[in-house]
Design an enzyme around this catalytic site. Sequence first.
Site, PDB file in Angstrom:
ATOM      1  CD1 TRP A  10     -81.757  72.127  78.194  1.00 33.73           C
ATOM      2  CD2 TRP A  10     -80.648  70.237  77.741  1.00 33.73           C
ATOM      3  NE1 TRP A  10     -81.621  71.427  79.357  1.00 33.73           N
ATOM      4  CE2 TRP A  10     -80.950  70.257  79.118  1.00 33.73           C
ATOM      5  CE3 TRP A  10     -79.956  69.135  77.222  1.00 33.73           C
ATOM      6  CZ2 TRP A  10     -80.574  69.230  79.982  1.00 33.73           C
ATOM      7  CZ3 TRP A  10     -79.591  68.106  78.084  1.00 33.73           C
ATOM      8  CH2 TRP A  10     -79.898  68.157  79.445  1.00 33.73           C
ATOM      9  CD  GLU A  98     -84.781  79.170  68.725  1.00 31.43           C
ATOM     10  OE1 GLU A  98     -84.370  78.016  68.942  1.00 31.43           O
ATOM     11  OE2 GLU A  98     -84.804  80.071  69.602  1.00 31.43           O
ATOM     12  CD  GLU A 168     -91.616  78.963  73.352  1.00 31.98           C
ATOM     13  OE1 GLU A 168     -90.977  78.991  74.388  1.00 31.98           O
ATOM     14  OE2 GLU A 168     -91.164  78.506  72.286  1.00 31.98           O
ATOM     15  N   GLY A 174     -85.359  84.426  73.525  1.00 30.22           N
ATOM     16  CA  GLY A 174     -83.923  84.676  73.497  1.00 30.22           C
ATOM     17  C   GLY A 174     -83.553  86.145  73.442  1.00 30.22           C
ATOM     18  CB  SER A 213     -86.900  86.271  77.814  1.00 27.93           C
ATOM     19  OG  SER A 213     -86.248  86.426  76.568  1.00 27.93           O
ATOM     20  N   GLY A 234     -85.882  78.305  77.427  1.00 27.70           N
ATOM     21  CA  GLY A 234     -84.714  78.044  76.587  1.00 27.70           C
ATOM     22  C   GLY A 234     -83.428  78.332  77.343  1.00 27.70           C
ATOM     23  N   GLY A 235     -82.904  79.547  77.161  1.00 30.11           N
ATOM     24  CA  GLY A 235     -81.581  79.912  77.693  1.00 30.11           C
ATOM     25  C   GLY A 235     -81.375  79.565  79.162  1.00 30.11           C
TER      26      GLY A 235
HETATM   27  C1  PEP Z   1     -87.475  78.589  73.795  1.00 26.17           C
HETATM   28  O1  PEP Z   1     -86.478  78.197  73.216  1.00 26.17           O
HETATM   29  O2  PEP Z   1     -88.527  77.957  73.712  1.00 26.17           O
HETATM   30  C2  PEP Z   1     -87.396  79.813  74.593  1.00 26.17           C
HETATM   31  C3  PEP Z   1     -88.477  80.275  75.154  1.00 26.17           C
HETATM   32  O3  PEP Z   1     -86.168  80.400  74.692  1.00 26.17           O
HETATM   33  P1  PEP Z   1     -85.725  81.520  75.757  1.00 26.17           P
HETATM   34  O4  PEP Z   1     -86.227  81.075  77.103  1.00 26.17           O
HETATM   35  O5  PEP Z   1     -84.236  81.564  75.686  1.00 26.17           O
HETATM   36  O6  PEP Z   1     -86.368  82.814  75.340  1.00 26.17           O
END
Ligand code: PEP
Length: 249
Positions: A10, A98, A168, A174, A213, A234-235
């Site tokens: 989150w 991040e 990732e 994101g 994403s 994430g999102g």
């Molecule tokens: C994440 O925060 O681990 C991520 C993959 O973010 P998103 O799905 O928004 O790209």
Amino acid sequence: MKRPVLAANWKMNNGPTAARTFMNTFLASYPPRADRTIIIFPPAVALTTVASATANREDVLAGIQNIHWAEKGAFTGEISAPMAKDAGARVVLIGHSERRHIFGETDAQCAKKCVASSRAKLAFMLCVGETIGEREAGETERVVTRQLREGLSQTANLISADLLIAYEPVWAIGTGLTASAGDASAIHTVLRSELCQMIGTKGDEIPILYGGSVNTENAAGLLAAPEVDGLLVGGASVEPASWLTIAQT
Ligand code: PEP
């Protein structure tokens, strides 16, 4: 294919009130399933909310997005692995991009966090991934291999079913850009081979998740790719409706 792991990060969304509403909505539509594991990584202030909501669910685990490597002490604003465990965390997210790129977290610090998680008997998910510059320079394999080896450098002898890896790519997080299923598979295969070199056949058992994403449209295709054992989202995990669709992929 292994039992898939679907994990929701989150980030800095859903404080305790929103987390309670989310969990009520999600769990009401998501009865226990033995064929997959769900992990929710809320902000630390909502950890107890998520942990209480999932207390009677073995298939839905609460996690923490970050820990400090020390057990306690003068580290204002930080949370230790034993504290996270006390608050209900079952899994620790380590080395998210991040954390690495906004907060300057290093491989050496990730390694210490892996040790701290192991000592607290918490499962941990080590994240690895290359930047766009590294990808364009053909450095992806070198970078993710280094992050994996250095991150696990002090825990390789302790590793068991309590380890998960998340690939990732930084350029996909994101941004709306996603690695193709083929690209994700190729890097997961590299990571699998490294894990097996490090810890032998036990390396075959470690789930390797893809993140970057992921959404309701692309989740099924990515999850079906060889060596993709789960998704870190994430999102698209912040709202119950999209998360429910992905969790049921
Ligand atoms: C994440 O925060 O681990 C991520 C993959 O973010 P998103 O799905 O928004 O790209």
